[in-house]
Design a protein around this motif. Sequence first.
Motif, PDB file in Angstrom:
ATOM      1  N   THR A  10       0.821  -1.213   0.000  1.00  0.00           N
ATOM      2  CA  THR A  10       0.000   0.000   0.000  1.00  0.00           C
ATOM      3  C   THR A  10       0.854   1.263   0.000  1.00  0.00           C
ATOM      4  N   ASP A 111      -0.096  -5.002  -5.661  1.00  0.00           N
ATOM      5  CA  ASP A 111      -0.251  -3.563  -5.513  1.00  0.00           C
ATOM      6  C   ASP A 111      -1.648  -3.249  -4.984  1.00  0.00           C
ATOM      7  N   HIS A 113      -3.176  -0.593  -4.947  1.00  0.00           N
ATOM      8  CA  HIS A 113      -3.851   0.452  -5.715  1.00  0.00           C
ATOM      9  C   HIS A 113      -4.298  -0.057  -7.086  1.00  0.00           C
TER      10      HIS A 113
END
Length: 150
Positions: A10, A111, A113
Amino acid sequence: MAEVLFYHMTESRLEDALPDLLERSLARGWRVVVQFLTEERRDALDHHLWVYKDDGFLPHGSDAEGSAALQPILLTVEAGQESNDPHVRFLVEGATPPPLDRYVRAVYLFDGHDGEQIARARERWAAEKAAGHAVTYWQQTDDRRWVKKA
């Protein structure tokens, strides 16, 4: 059965998080294979691992170089690539693994995101748990430390 760890990035990019985890694996005397989705990504990380810090590097090679069996860390895009007799398999950015039974540890790095990577990690969590592996979930804190969440 393998110990399977899910690392939810994160706060870091793969280029920041992966070298430290690879260093820890080598410190344990483990040989490693890192599986990527694309040759371009593999090649970019290949270069990065030579220059990511000023006072050292991680000994490694790519399966594109022809000396795969000699590498303490082997970078590949092939699910079946195990010619360096690895103890640990890292799977990054949604790479699909071979059966994980032969490994001491498997590590999924994804990931936080990227919705596709998160969805893929959830699928792999269910699959690895159903296969009987010991699975754990680790998430980064604001200071980039890993905290076990499940």
